[in-house]
Enzyme design. Structure first.
Site, PDB file in Angstrom:
ATOM      1  CE1 TYR A   1       2.943   8.836  10.657  1.00 26.39           C
ATOM      2  CE2 TYR A   1       4.435   9.220  12.505  1.00 26.39           C
ATOM      3  CZ  TYR A   1       4.166   8.639  11.281  1.00 26.39           C
ATOM      4  OH  TYR A   1       5.121   7.844  10.682  1.00 26.39           O
ATOM      5  CB  THR A  23      -0.942   0.026   1.220  1.00 27.63           C
ATOM      6  OG1 THR A  23      -0.185   0.201   2.418  1.00 27.63           O
ATOM      7  CG2 THR A  23      -1.752  -1.266   1.313  1.00 27.63           C
ATOM      8  N   GLY A  24       0.358   2.317  -0.579  1.00 26.45           N
ATOM      9  CA  GLY A  24       1.126   3.551  -0.653  1.00 26.45           C
ATOM     10  C   GLY A  24       2.406   3.402  -1.444  1.00 26.45           C
ATOM     11  CB  ALA A  25       3.379   0.968  -3.945  1.00 19.72           C
TER      12      ALA A  25
END
Length: 307
Positions: free
Chosen positions: A188, A27-29
């Site tokens: 975060y 993910t988030g590649a």
């Protein structure tokens, strides 16, 4: 390091693991560590699925990953981890088009620490906590049957070395949406603490299933300047200074690749790994079983899933 022709295990030795026939989701590649990991895994022969929120940025990254790795066994799928509708659609489509899932890497994260007030998703969850924890929790649950079917398989979560400055951070169950207090930075680190606790709880639940679960403690990694263009000039200058003292995305991605390809990622579960591929300790409260169980129940409620 030229990933077009070699892949290393992070200890200076060439990684000879063959990932042919293995399917891996990152993910988030579309940038940073995720894109670097996609390249490294593709070099080792894996079928890599780049799960990205933006199809436009993802398409550009896809072509770059293919060119750099020399592999055509890389594909792009849309996934917005802040949207449970998007997550469910992604999981449904993935299971329709793929017969196996060998490694699930939860790399995507919202780390916009400039946010000064809570922004809720369509499901009513604070966006940073939704993207960094609730989304991965839901995606894991939706794909768990396929991971078990493909065993031995692996789940890799991602936390932050920055948690070292929060040695007493637990879970603020009355403040997950920023009801009492809020800052982007606090949200975060709360989400990253949740991922550590999720790792330990999931590893325990999956013992004997053939699915291992490990967490990467990401250190200070150089962020590309273009990703900071929306920040004030003074903050961009701070990141420029920080970049000089940070490791490259490619170096940090080696730990992802190590846990995805090396025997250690199969034989060890419930581990917390640093950028040198060494197991380290997280803070004391992360090991609290009662807190882990309560977080699990709250995550099920927020994600609308039980597993």
């Amino acid at each position: 390091m030229d990933w077009q022709c070699q892949a290393w295990n992070g200890k200076g030795r060439k990684m000879t693991n063959n990932l042919n026939g293995k399917t891996i989701i990152v993910t988030g590649a579309n940038s940073g560590i995720g894109k670097a990991a996609a390249v490294q895994l593709a070099v080792l022969g894996a079928d890599v699925v780049m799960a990205c929120r933006s199809l436009e940025r993802g398409q550009h990254a896809l072509e770059e990953v293919k060119q750099t790795s020399g592999s055509e066994r890389v594909e792009l799928m849309q996934l917005d981890l802040a949207s449970q509708k998007s997550i469910r659609a992604f999981a449904e489509e993935f299971k329709k088009t793929h017969k196996r899932l060998d490694v699930l890497i939860h790399n995507a994260a919202n780390f916009d620490k400039t946010i000064n007030k809570p922004v809720l998703t369509g499901e009513g969850v604070e966006t940073i906590f939704a993207t960094n924890h609730v989304g991965p929790f839901l995606l894991t649950g939706l794909l768990l049957d396929l991971l078990k079917k493909s065993a031995p398989s692996r789940i890799i979560t991602v936390s932050s070395k920055g948690l070292l400055v929060y040695p007493n951070l637990g879970m603020e169950f009355d403040n997950l949406n920023g009801e009492r207090k809020f800052s982007g930075q606090h949200a975060y680190f709360l989400s990253k603490q949740a991922q550590v606790m999720f790792t330990y709880a999931l590893a325990e639940k999956l013992k004997g299933s053939g699915v291992s679960v490990n967490c990467v403690r990401v250190t200070s990694v150089a962020v590309a300047a273009e990703r900071l263009s929306n920040l004030p000039k003074w903050m961009q200058k701070l990141y420029d200074l920080k970049r000089k003292m940070s490791i490259s995305p490619e170096k940090q991605a080696e730990t992802y690749t190590f846990l995805a390809a090396d025997a250690a990622g199969k034989e060890t579960t419930g581990g917390y790994w640093d950028e040198n591929n060494q197991q380290v300790r997280s803070n004391k409260l992360s090991y609290d079983r009662d807190l882990q169980n309560r977080l699990w129940q709250e995550s099920e409620r927020l994600a609308g899933i039980k597993y």
